[in-house]
Design an enzyme around this catalytic site. Structure first.
Site, mmCIF file in Angstrom:
data_model
loop_
_atom_site.group_PDB
_atom_site.id
_atom_site.type_symbol
_atom_site.label_atom_id
_atom_site.label_comp_id
_atom_site.label_asym_id
_atom_site.label_seq_id
_atom_site.Cartn_x
_atom_site.Cartn_y
_atom_site.Cartn_z
ATOM 1 N N TYR A 142 0.814 -1.209 0.000
ATOM 2 C CA TYR A 142 0.000 0.000 0.000
ATOM 3 C C TYR A 142 0.851 1.264 0.000
ATOM 4 O O TYR A 142 0.443 2.292 -0.519
ATOM 5 C CB TYR A 142 -0.906 0.023 1.229
ATOM 6 C CG TYR A 142 -2.194 -0.751 1.084
ATOM 7 C CD1 TYR A 142 -2.184 -2.109 0.814
ATOM 8 C CD2 TYR A 142 -3.413 -0.110 1.225
ATOM 9 C CE1 TYR A 142 -3.357 -2.814 0.700
ATOM 10 C CE2 TYR A 142 -4.602 -0.811 1.116
ATOM 11 C CZ TYR A 142 -4.570 -2.156 0.852
ATOM 12 O OH TYR A 142 -5.747 -2.853 0.732
ATOM 13 N N LYS A 191 3.929 -15.188 2.516
ATOM 14 C CA LYS A 191 4.156 -15.943 1.279
ATOM 15 C C LYS A 191 5.661 -16.171 1.180
ATOM 16 O O LYS A 191 6.320 -15.760 0.212
ATOM 17 C CB LYS A 191 3.576 -15.148 0.091
ATOM 18 C CG LYS A 191 3.569 -15.892 -1.233
ATOM 19 C CD LYS A 191 2.554 -17.025 -1.311
ATOM 20 C CE LYS A 191 2.703 -17.796 -2.605
ATOM 21 N NZ LYS A 191 1.876 -19.018 -2.658
ATOM 22 N N ASP A 223 -2.068 -18.422 0.682
ATOM 23 C CA ASP A 223 -3.050 -19.189 -0.107
ATOM 24 C C ASP A 223 -3.668 -20.285 0.755
ATOM 25 O O ASP A 223 -4.883 -20.507 0.747
ATOM 26 C CB ASP A 223 -2.407 -19.759 -1.393
ATOM 27 C CG ASP A 223 -1.071 -20.455 -1.167
ATOM 28 O OD1 ASP A 223 -0.519 -20.364 -0.044
ATOM 29 O OD2 ASP A 223 -0.579 -21.095 -2.115
ATOM 30 N N ASP A 247 -5.887 -7.158 4.232
ATOM 31 C CA ASP A 247 -7.060 -6.568 3.589
ATOM 32 C C ASP A 247 -7.954 -7.689 3.055
ATOM 33 O O ASP A 247 -9.163 -7.710 3.277
ATOM 34 C CB ASP A 247 -6.615 -5.646 2.452
ATOM 35 C CG ASP A 247 -7.795 -5.051 1.706
ATOM 36 O OD1 ASP A 247 -8.748 -4.616 2.377
ATOM 37 O OD2 ASP A 247 -7.770 -5.049 0.459
ATOM 38 N N ASP A 251 -11.637 -9.506 4.937
ATOM 39 C CA ASP A 251 -12.953 -9.587 4.271
ATOM 40 C C ASP A 251 -13.466 -11.023 4.306
ATOM 41 O O ASP A 251 -14.638 -11.285 4.560
ATOM 42 C CB ASP A 251 -12.870 -9.131 2.807
ATOM 43 C CG ASP A 251 -13.289 -7.678 2.628
ATOM 44 O OD1 ASP A 251 -13.052 -6.882 3.567
ATOM 45 O OD2 ASP A 251 -13.843 -7.343 1.567
HETATM 46 C C1 IPM Z 1 -10.262 -1.671 4.119
HETATM 47 C C2 IPM Z 1 -10.565 -1.108 2.752
HETATM 48 C C3 IPM Z 1 -9.469 -0.103 2.406
HETATM 49 C C4 IPM Z 1 -8.153 -0.853 2.358
HETATM 50 C C5 IPM Z 1 -9.710 0.660 1.101
HETATM 51 C C6 IPM Z 1 -11.049 1.352 1.095
HETATM 52 C C7 IPM Z 1 -8.599 1.638 0.836
HETATM 53 O O1 IPM Z 1 -10.678 -2.115 1.820
HETATM 54 O O2 IPM Z 1 -10.179 -0.890 5.088
HETATM 55 O O3 IPM Z 1 -10.135 -2.882 4.221
HETATM 56 O O4 IPM Z 1 -7.825 -1.483 1.366
HETATM 57 O O5 IPM Z 1 -7.433 -0.797 3.366
HETATM 58 MG MG MG Z 2 -10.661 -4.058 2.665
#
Ligand code: IPM
Ligand code: MG
Length: 359
Positions: A142, A191, A223, A247, A251
């Site tokens: 990032y 990784k 993975d 990230d 999710d």
């Molecule tokens: C998160 C989001 C952010 C990230 C985006 C919106 C920049 O996906 O907080 O997980 O990738 O960190």
């Molecule tokens: Mg995210």
């Protein structure tokens, strides 16, 4: 005690859900005798519209002067075509870096009242899911060197994954310390079979583990971790990983609980100043319709009380109030099932406040 909280409602459903979280904090304030001074500032798309910058300087300065920051969500189709550094998301990345918030805690838990919400089979969910993802937040791809250049075959682009020993050490410590208060297990995800930055990551995490002999450490390739999360999520306690992997895996971890609208997060740094936000995004499709689930924002306010202000009892009180309201069968649309009592954003917030106030 008096605390200064900067509120950054942001875009989409951000303003609606943070409004409910702020009201819950006010209720907690009157119950326990704390005073909160709230000041609202711009971030994301609304800041681009108002002043051409997703993170205006006065927003950053206001956050620096606060005890904690409560954020809604940023982003929306309207700003999707802007160049990378002008997008709403750039505001989020800059505030994380600007406040030095290198550790992102994302708890993924299944609430007893929402046992059936997980998309995984019952036998896979087993005794429950209770995972804390500790994501490194101000390094890695990032923030590494990035750019574009011309080649004979046309334009090319690159992003760089860089980690220093110091960056890995400090996030590893956060993970081991979190594990000490939980089930004493850390899974470090990397990784290392391919990436040099991951090999350094693994060496450093292994070394830091020596300071926490009572915590069990294992290493897992990313993975495999993605697969293990859906194969046997109960094996995980704390997962520590780099910005990009975190990230993605956070999710996934939130989805397997079936309740992404329920999950809060905390971004922390060296001091007590932290930024708290729901894991869900700005959901522009339901914005302004009183449909969004405010629970993730409300639980984020709970994490704020705990991690930035040290008010553990009040934080627990919020969690209990949320569980009690769910136990009574109230649900926003995203977590509704047969027989639920469906309510909107405002009503859900009020139910939680009434529960807190003992009404
Ligand atoms: C998160 C989001 C952010 C990230 C985006 C919106 C920049 O996906 O907080 O997980 O990738 O960190
Ligand atoms: Mg995210």
């Amino acid at each position: 005690m008096r605390y200064r909280i900067t509120v950054l409602p942001g875009d989409g459903i951000g303003p609606e859900v943070t409004e409910q979280a702020v009201e819950v904090l006010k209720t907690v304030g009157s119950k326990y005798g704390y005073e909160f001074d709230f000041n609202e500032e711009l971030i994301g798309g609304c800041a681009i519209d108002a002043c051409g910058d997703p993170l205006p300087e006065n927003t950053l300065q206001a956050c620096k002067k606060s005890d904690a920051v409560l954020l809604g969500a940023v982003g929306g189709a309207k700003w999707d075509l802007l160049p990378g550094d002008k997008r709403p998301e750039a505001g989020l990345l800059r505030i994380r870096a600007g406040l030095g918030l290198y550790a992102n805690l994302r708890p993924a838990v299944i609430y007893p009242a929402l046992q059936d919400a997980s998309p995984l089979k019952k036998e896979v969910v087993g005794t429950g899911i209770d995972i804390m993802v500790v994501r490194e937040l101000t390094g890695g791809m990032y923030f590494g060197k990035k750019g574009r250049f011309q080649t004979e075959a046309g334009e090319a682009a690159f992003d760089t994954e860089t980690y220093s020993t110091a960056e890995v050490e400090r996030i590893a410590r956060i993970a081991f310390e979190a594990a000490q208060k939980r089930r004493s297990k850390v899974t470090s995800v990397d990784k290392a079979n391919v990436l040099e930055s991951s090999r350094l990551w693994r060496e450093v995490v292994q070394k830091v583990a020596g300071e926490y002999p009572e915590v069990e450490l294992n290493h897992m390739y990313v993975d495999n971790a993605a697969m293990q999360l859906v194969r046997n999520p109960a094996q995980f306690d704390v997962i520590v990983t780099a910005n990009m992997f975190g990230d993605i895996l956070s999710d996934e971890a939130s989805m397997i609980t079936g309740s992404i609208g329920m999950l809060p997060s905390a971004s922390l740094g060296k001091g007590t100043l932290g930024l708290y936000e729901p894991v869900h995004g700005s959901a522009p499709d339901i914005a302004g319709q009183d449909k969004a689930n405010p629970i993730a924002a409300i639980l984020s306010a709970g994490m704020l009380l705990k991690y930035s202000l040290g008010l553990d009892a009040a934080a627990k009180d919020i969690e209990n109030a949320v569980e009690a309201v769910l136990d009574k069968g109230y649900r926003t649309g995203d977590i509704a099932s047969e027989g639920s009592r469906i309510v909107g954003t405002k009503e859900m917030g009020k139910l939680i406040r009434d529960q807190l106030a003992g009404k």
